[in-house]
Design a protein around this motif. Structure first.
Motif, short mmCIF file in Angstrom:
data_model
loop_
_atom_site.label_atom_id
_atom_site.label_comp_id
_atom_site.label_asym_id
_atom_site.label_seq_id
_atom_site.Cartn_x
_atom_site.Cartn_y
_atom_site.Cartn_z
N GLY A 342 0.83 -1.21 0.00
CA GLY A 342 0.00 0.00 0.00
C GLY A 342 0.86 1.26 0.00
O GLY A 342 0.58 2.22 -0.71
N GLY A 343 1.94 1.24 0.80
CA GLY A 343 2.87 2.37 0.81
C GLY A 343 3.65 2.48 -0.49
O GLY A 343 3.86 3.57 -1.02
N LEU A 344 4.06 1.33 -1.04
CA LEU A 344 4.82 1.31 -2.30
C LEU A 344 3.99 1.85 -3.46
O LEU A 344 4.50 2.58 -4.32
N PHE A 345 2.69 1.52 -3.49
CA PHE A 345 1.82 1.97 -4.58
C PHE A 345 1.22 3.36 -4.32
O PHE A 345 0.44 3.86 -5.13
N GLY A 346 1.56 3.98 -3.18
CA GLY A 346 1.06 5.31 -2.87
C GLY A 346 -0.39 5.34 -2.44
O GLY A 346 -1.04 6.38 -2.51
N LEU A 347 -0.91 4.19 -1.97
CA LEU A 347 -2.30 4.13 -1.53
C LEU A 347 -2.45 4.54 -0.07
O LEU A 347 -3.50 5.02 0.35
N ILE A 348 -1.41 4.26 0.73
CA ILE A 348 -1.37 4.65 2.14
C ILE A 348 0.03 5.22 2.42
O ILE A 348 0.94 5.03 1.60
N PRO A 349 0.22 5.88 3.56
CA PRO A 349 1.56 6.40 3.88
C PRO A 349 2.60 5.30 3.97
O PRO A 349 2.31 4.19 4.44
N LEU A 350 3.80 5.57 3.49
CA LEU A 350 4.90 4.62 3.55
C LEU A 350 5.45 4.59 4.98
O LEU A 350 5.92 5.60 5.49
N THR A 351 5.36 3.43 5.64
CA THR A 351 5.82 3.33 7.03
C THR A 351 7.00 2.39 7.22
O THR A 351 7.50 2.23 8.31
N GLY A 352 7.42 1.73 6.18
CA GLY A 352 8.64 0.92 6.25
C GLY A 352 8.51 -0.37 7.03
O GLY A 352 9.10 -0.53 8.09
N VAL A 353 7.72 -1.32 6.50
CA VAL A 353 7.66 -2.66 7.10
C VAL A 353 8.09 -3.66 6.02
O VAL A 353 7.86 -3.44 4.83
N PRO A 354 8.71 -4.79 6.40
CA PRO A 354 9.18 -5.76 5.41
C PRO A 354 8.03 -6.45 4.68
O PRO A 354 6.92 -6.56 5.21
N LEU A 355 8.32 -6.91 3.47
CA LEU A 355 7.35 -7.68 2.68
C LEU A 355 7.59 -9.17 2.96
O LEU A 355 8.70 -9.67 2.75
N PRO A 356 6.57 -9.89 3.43
CA PRO A 356 6.76 -11.30 3.81
C PRO A 356 7.41 -12.15 2.73
O PRO A 356 7.03 -12.09 1.56
N PHE A 357 8.42 -12.92 3.14
CA PHE A 357 9.17 -13.88 2.31
C PHE A 357 10.14 -13.25 1.33
O PHE A 357 11.04 -13.93 0.83
N LEU A 358 9.98 -11.97 1.03
CA LEU A 358 10.76 -11.36 -0.04
C LEU A 358 11.78 -10.34 0.42
O LEU A 358 12.81 -10.15 -0.22
N SER A 359 11.52 -9.67 1.54
CA SER A 359 12.45 -8.66 2.04
C SER A 359 13.62 -9.30 2.79
O SER A 359 13.44 -10.30 3.50
N TYR A 360 14.79 -8.70 2.65
CA TYR A 360 15.94 -9.10 3.46
C TYR A 360 15.68 -8.67 4.90
O TYR A 360 15.15 -7.58 5.14
N GLY A 361 16.06 -9.50 5.84
CA GLY A 361 15.89 -9.11 7.24
C GLY A 361 16.05 -10.28 8.17
O GLY A 361 15.65 -11.41 7.83
N GLY A 362 16.61 -10.04 9.33
CA GLY A 362 16.88 -11.09 10.31
C GLY A 362 15.72 -11.36 11.24
O GLY A 362 15.11 -12.43 11.21
N SER A 363 15.40 -10.38 12.08
CA SER A 363 14.36 -10.56 13.10
C SER A 363 13.01 -10.87 12.47
O SER A 363 12.28 -11.74 12.94
N PHE A 364 12.68 -10.17 11.39
CA PHE A 364 11.38 -10.38 10.75
C PHE A 364 11.30 -11.77 10.13
O PHE A 364 10.29 -12.47 10.26
N THR A 365 12.35 -12.20 9.43
CA THR A 365 12.36 -13.52 8.80
C THR A 365 12.20 -14.63 9.83
O THR A 365 11.41 -15.56 9.66
N LEU A 366 12.95 -14.53 10.92
CA LEU A 366 12.86 -15.52 11.99
C LEU A 366 11.47 -15.53 12.61
O LEU A 366 10.87 -16.59 12.84
N SER A 367 10.93 -14.34 12.86
CA SER A 367 9.59 -14.22 13.44
C SER A 367 8.53 -14.82 12.52
O SER A 367 7.62 -15.54 12.97
N LEU A 368 8.65 -14.56 11.22
CA LEU A 368 7.67 -15.07 10.25
C LEU A 368 7.71 -16.59 10.19
O LEU A 368 6.65 -17.25 10.21
#
Length: 391
Positions: A342-368
């Motif tokens: 939604g933030g990427l497409f400009g539909l809602i404000p960009l708040t910077g959260v990872p995209l499931p399965f596709l974004s690089y990240g440690g804590s989020f990937t482990l949590s998911l």
């Protein structure tokens, strides 16, 4: 029974559609990190092309070990240790408010030199489990119209919402929104009457309004300048290209470049300085540019399959807390997709959260992956119950 036979039996009772859909996205996302992070690795980190790929692979290996452990733990044991884990995560997030150092405006990272940890990411599965356990504990009382529910309801609300409030005070609006959203959906699916839900929701909104007024009078603001700019400027980002709209506008350009079939793997132009850290929150723009609309459509289909299987599992399981856990995990994944894209497409404000399965990240990937392991454990138990009834 040998370990291999034990694992095979567990695998047999897993939700295969959920498992393989998740694996497809994980493999694709991990391989995509090589191309999406190439410029960041070589130029900014001054290292080799596969730097972020190897780091992400290590996290996936740790997550895989966690997955194997979690699918062996009966959900009946959760109520013994989840309250303790909830308290630990609560303390870690509270610690960051008191002594944390802001990173991109939010105090939500613990830097251990050799690794950075984001406790608010682990708050998501912990909140789902803890709230689900509370709803199961008080389920029969909340269903009984002759009993007074006030104390029980406010106990559930208070214990569940303290984590989202603390994360909000860390100035991490995206993660706080997801935590609030998870609780809200679980609250709406709770066994209390609609009249009670509405009444307590209005009371809570009043309390929040008073708290925000007090916060405004003490601090002079509620949202930081960067958060306000994101809220105000998301509708027409390209008109503010040189300031707040730079990131989203370049994402638009990347998606437009990709067209139907993409420009080709590794041939993205927008990852070269135009989109900051394109392997994290903005990774979908690079995927769209290099792979095109057709691959993006397949990604959306896999997302829908995963969400459907989680909700299907919620309807199949007989245990009350497991129903809420599956609903919570589906909401967790859905809100990450909604807020990121939604933030990427400009539909809602960009708040910077990872995209499931596709974004690089440690804590989020482990949590998911921990969350998906819990869902698979519920599938195992549900199929075991079904098998016993058929015998």
């Amino acid at each position: 029974m040998s370990k291999s036979k034990s694992l095979f039996k567990l695998f047999k009772d897993m939700d295969k559609t959920l498992l393989f859909s998740s694996l497809l996205l994980i493999v694709f996302g991990t391989l995509n990190i090589v191309t999406a992070s190439s410029r960041e690795a070589v130029v900014n980190a001054s290292t080799n092309l596969f730097y972020y790929f190897f780091k992400h692979s290590i996290i996936l290996f740790i997550s895989f070990i966690a997955f194997l452990i979690i699918i062996k733990i009966p959900t009946s044991k959760y109520k013994k240790f989840i309250p303790l884990l909830y308290f630990i995560v609560l303390c870690l997030n509270l610690y960051l408010i008191l002594v944390g150092v802001a990173t991109r405006g939010a105090n939500n990272w613990i830097d251990l030199k050799f690794i950075k940890v984001q406790p608010s990411e682990f708050a998501k599965p912990i909140l789902i489990l803890y709230t689900s356990i509370l709803l199961e504990k008080y389920y029969s009382k909340l269903k009984n119209p002759s009993l007074e529910h006030g104390n029980i309801i406010w106990k559930i609300i208070g214990l569940s919402l303290i984590l989202p409030i603390i994360v909000f005070l860390q100035k991490d609006l995206g993660t706080a929104s997801i935590l609030f959203g998870i609780f809200l959906v679980l609250y709406l699916f709770s066994p209390m009457s609609n009249k009670e839900k509405l009444k307590n929701a209005l009371i809570f909104i009043g309390i929040i309004a008073i708290a925000l007024i007090v916060m405004l009078s003490i601090k002079g603001y509620i949202l930081s300048d960067s958060q306000l700019s994101r809220l105000n400027d998301f509708t027409n980002p390209c008109s503010k290209y040189e300031s707040t709209g730079y990131q989203i506008c370049n994402a638009f350009i990347a998606i437009n470049n990709g067209s139907l079939t993409g420009v080709g793997i590794g041939k993205s132009t927008q990852k070269y300085s135009y989109i900051p850290e394109p392997h994290t929150d903005m990774v979908f723009a690079i995927i769209a540019e290099e792979n095109g609309v057709l691959i993006c459509a397949l990604i959306f289909i896999l997302y829908l399959i995963i969400l459907y299987r989680l909700l299907k599992l919620s309807s199949k399981t007989k245990k009350i807390s497991n129903k809420y856990i599956c609903i919570g995990i589906s909401v967790y994944i859905f809100l990450h997709i909604l807020i990121n894209l939604g933030g990427l497409f400009g539909l809602i404000p960009l708040t910077g959260v990872p995209l499931p399965f596709l974004s690089y990240g440690g804590s989020f990937t482990l949590s998911l992956i921990i969350s998906l392991a819990i869902a698979q454990r519920i599938s195992i138990e549900t199929n075991n119950e079904k098998n016993k009834l058929e015998l």
